[in-house]
Design a protein around this motif. Structure first.
Motif, short mmCIF file in Angstrom:
data_model
loop_
_atom_site.label_atom_id
_atom_site.label_comp_id
_atom_site.label_asym_id
_atom_site.label_seq_id
_atom_site.Cartn_x
_atom_site.Cartn_y
_atom_site.Cartn_z
N LYS A 294 0.83 -1.19 0.00
CA LYS A 294 0.00 0.00 0.00
C LYS A 294 0.88 1.26 0.00
O LYS A 294 1.79 1.39 0.82
N TYR A 295 0.58 2.15 -0.92
CA TYR A 295 1.25 3.44 -0.99
C TYR A 295 0.22 4.50 -0.59
O TYR A 295 -0.86 4.59 -1.19
N TYR A 296 0.56 5.28 0.45
CA TYR A 296 -0.37 6.25 1.01
C TYR A 296 -0.05 7.66 0.55
O TYR A 296 1.12 8.08 0.57
N GLY A 297 -1.09 8.40 0.19
CA GLY A 297 -0.93 9.82 -0.10
C GLY A 297 -0.97 10.62 1.19
O GLY A 297 -1.26 10.09 2.27
N GLU A 298 -0.71 11.91 1.10
CA GLU A 298 -0.76 12.78 2.28
C GLU A 298 -2.20 12.94 2.76
O GLU A 298 -3.15 12.93 1.96
N TRP A 299 -2.34 13.09 4.07
CA TRP A 299 -3.65 13.41 4.61
C TRP A 299 -4.09 14.78 4.10
O TRP A 299 -3.27 15.69 3.89
N SER A 300 -5.37 14.92 3.91
CA SER A 300 -5.93 16.23 3.53
C SER A 300 -5.72 17.21 4.69
O SER A 300 -5.38 16.82 5.81
N ALA A 301 -5.95 18.49 4.40
CA ALA A 301 -5.98 19.48 5.47
C ALA A 301 -7.14 19.10 6.41
O ALA A 301 -8.18 18.62 5.99
N VAL A 302 -6.92 19.28 7.72
CA VAL A 302 -7.94 18.90 8.72
C VAL A 302 -9.08 19.93 8.71
O VAL A 302 -8.85 21.14 8.66
N LYS A 303 -10.30 19.39 8.73
CA LYS A 303 -11.47 20.25 8.87
C LYS A 303 -12.27 19.78 10.08
O LYS A 303 -12.12 18.63 10.50
N SER A 304 -13.11 20.66 10.61
CA SER A 304 -13.90 20.29 11.77
C SER A 304 -15.39 20.54 11.52
O SER A 304 -15.74 21.38 10.69
N VAL A 305 -16.21 19.78 12.26
CA VAL A 305 -17.65 19.89 12.13
C VAL A 305 -18.29 19.57 13.48
O VAL A 305 -17.79 18.70 14.21
N THR A 306 -19.35 20.27 13.83
CA THR A 306 -20.08 20.00 15.09
C THR A 306 -21.42 19.35 14.77
O THR A 306 -22.22 19.91 14.01
#
Length: 309
Positions: A294-306
């Protein structure tokens, strides 16, 4: 007076085994007003060889020629004289491989090189024509002893990926195109690519290095709150095998939960059974499975939700 006679009317011609290397028997037999027969023969020789690649090596050279399926083996001849006087012949007794490295030569000397195929038929050996000769100068320095830098993990772009290769030999920075050449293989798709540094001029030998091409960084396109849940929509990646979605109630992702989405066409989902009125931090990444790895890409920018009640 001479008379011209016609094949098929006045005579017939038959051959024995005239599709393979060897000696072909020809029989001319009179017909109609003509009787008797004449026998003759001719040889079918292996095709003329061709040198496909000739590269310098440290005190030697590397040669790659055209493989001939009809060949029993090959002869490689080399000399410091263009007329091949005082030459050395290296005989290979199998038709594979079709490459050879010659070493132990004099550094700085120019060598003229040619190759030919041969085929054994019974007790007779049939030789093809020598290839056109080429020349190469045996290198003075071994590039495999150099320091290679500038190679790093890259991100998939859909185009061929290259590196900023730098080569130093005993502290001296070598010049690309003059002292070495760079070539690549498997450098377009996600996976492990290879960069090959081949010595040139005074530098001989080859060095191969590998590097990873990972999926592109992911992007969360939509993140909306729902009752005790949230909806997430991310960018679909054609090169991806699947995706990972990770979420937690803290920005450091301590104790985070992770979902594996094994279908690369699924690029949105609702995550439910969460706490109401709770803030969740979310990120996503792509992965590509290549030959079990498995080759992993970078995590996306973190977003938040309530979440809602």
């Amino acid at each position: 007076m001479f008379y011209y006679i016609d094949e098929g009317t006045d005579y017939t011609v038959t051959y024995s085994a005239n599709t393979k290397v060897g000696t072909v028997e020809v029989t001319i037999t009179g017909t109609g007003s003509y009787t008797g027969e004449i026998k003759s023969s001719f040889d079918i020789l292996p095709a003329k060889q061709q040198i496909q690649k000739l590269e310098t090596r440290f005190k030697g050279f590397f040669i790659d020629w055209a493989q001939k399926g009809s060949a029993t083996g090959y002869e490689i001849e080399y000399s410091t004289n263009a007329d091949f006087k005082d030459s050395t012949v290296k005989k290979l007794t199998a038709n594979k491989p079709d490459t050879l490295t010659i070493s132990g030569l004099t550094a700085g000397n120019k060598y003229y090189v040619r190759v030919r195929s041969y085929t054994n038929v019974g007790e007779k050996v049939y030789y093809g024509a020598w290839s056109d000769s080429k020349n190469v100068t045996a290198a003075k320095y071994d590039i495999t002893k150099s320091a290679i830098s500038g190679i790093s993990t890259k991100t998939y772009t859909g185009k061929n990926i290259t590196q900023s290769v730098k080569v130093k030999y005993n502290g001296k920075t070598l010049k690309s195109g003059t002292d070495y050449t760079v070539s690549y293989s498997n450098n377009k798709k996600v996976g492990t690519a290879t960069v090959k540094i081949t010595g040139k001029g005074q530098y001989g030998g080859t060095v191969s290095k590998t590097f990873k091409i990972n999926p592109a960084k992911q992007k969360i396109q939509k993140l909306t709150a729902k009752s005790k849940a949230f909806f997430i929509d991310w960018a679909q990646k054609g090169s991806a095998t699947g995706y990972e979605v990770q979420y937690a109630t803290n920005s450091k992702f301590t104790g985070a939960k992770k979902l594996d989405v094994a279908n690369n066409k699924t690029d949105k989902m609702t995550i439910s059974k969460l706490s109401a009125n709770k803030k969740y931090y979310v990120k996503v990444r792509s992965y590509t499975l290549v030959k079990g790895t498995k080759y992993y890409g970078e995590w996306s920018a973190v977003k938040s939700v309530t979440t809602k009640k």
